[in-house]
Write an enzyme that holds these catalytic residues in place. Sequence first.
Site: not given
Length: 392
Positions: A79, A141
């Site tokens: 991400d 994350e």
Amino acid sequence: MAYPAMNNPTTRELLADLVHFDTVSSHSNLAMIDYIQRYLARYAVESQLIHDDSGSKANLLAVIGPQHIPGIVLSGHTDVVPVAGQQWSSDPFTLTERDGRLYGRGSADMKSWLAAVLALVPRLTATPLRLPVWLAFSYDEEVGCKGVHGLLHQLDGLPVLPAACIVGEPTEMRPVTGHKGKIAMRCTVTGHASHSAYTPQGVNAIEYAVQVMQQLMALAQQLQQQQNLAFYPPFSTLQTGLIQGGKALNIVPDHCQFDFEIRTLPGTDAQQRVDEVIAWSHRQLLPQMQAIAPHCAIHFTRLSHYPALQTRSAAMIDSLLALLPPPQNLQTVAYGTEGGLFQQHGVPTLVCGPGAMAQGHKADEFVSLEQLEQCDAFLLRLWQWLQAGSFT
């Protein structure tokens, strides 16, 4: 998305493909995960997906080499942070080269590492490895290291835990052996509304929230007393970042919510300190509030948490450090990574990857071509070492 024409794409070509995927944390990462899974399948590498509860995101876990002995995890998150409101000089989801730099969202944090690892796969699969390599790619994350827990659960179930992990966050290819931990909390204060002309009949949620924040500010001062000069700043920090409350100036507010975080040195128990503030607020504030309106409340919710990293001495870690170019310049950082979670699960961990964190999270994020070359060279040495791998 089509693959590059050549059989074994370069790190740069793979990075261009990965940047093209909009994997902002609020969006799905499945298109990119599917791309990676199909790419690995070209080299006969099977991979496992671990989805989130919604099914819209997934971690990817794969292993190359023998699985009955400890090996190395190459870990990274898929991400990226949003681009909304940022002024980019080029399309953030199209890799663009200017003056020896490659621009694009995630180019530094941290798709360049993922691309370099994927570019190594043809070598890893071409020759027998004495030690296995685990590829562990996570989601979410950037919003609190949420996705990696599913990966760690899978690793916990292995017959043999990996002997070491490299988390490829951007460190300019300098090994990081320590970072702070973080706990993010939300405090919700429920008061009692009334007309502002009759304030004693109400319970002002904002004012009580301010008292909780004052207690947190006092805690922030206490945290500065314990220092570790290996970090900057050399103490644990606490700050309030968001606050919402009130409907109109002439209404005593019955609701206030604020979010705060503590970034802690290794060895500091953030939850214990938060629990002290919770106990204080329930002991000192709630009786005053409920004496006016019994339904008043103060609730604390944990939003995210990851532990600090303090890399343990291990033979495999020493071997990995020896593969990095001198001077090694072991360092610590103030930001957090998934590394502390791997280490908490018994896997000694280094943080080391291409690019600089100073370039991440902002407009015109970039990684230099020089950094990509350094990363490729390190992974090439790692591959050569893995063919004759030893723990000593």
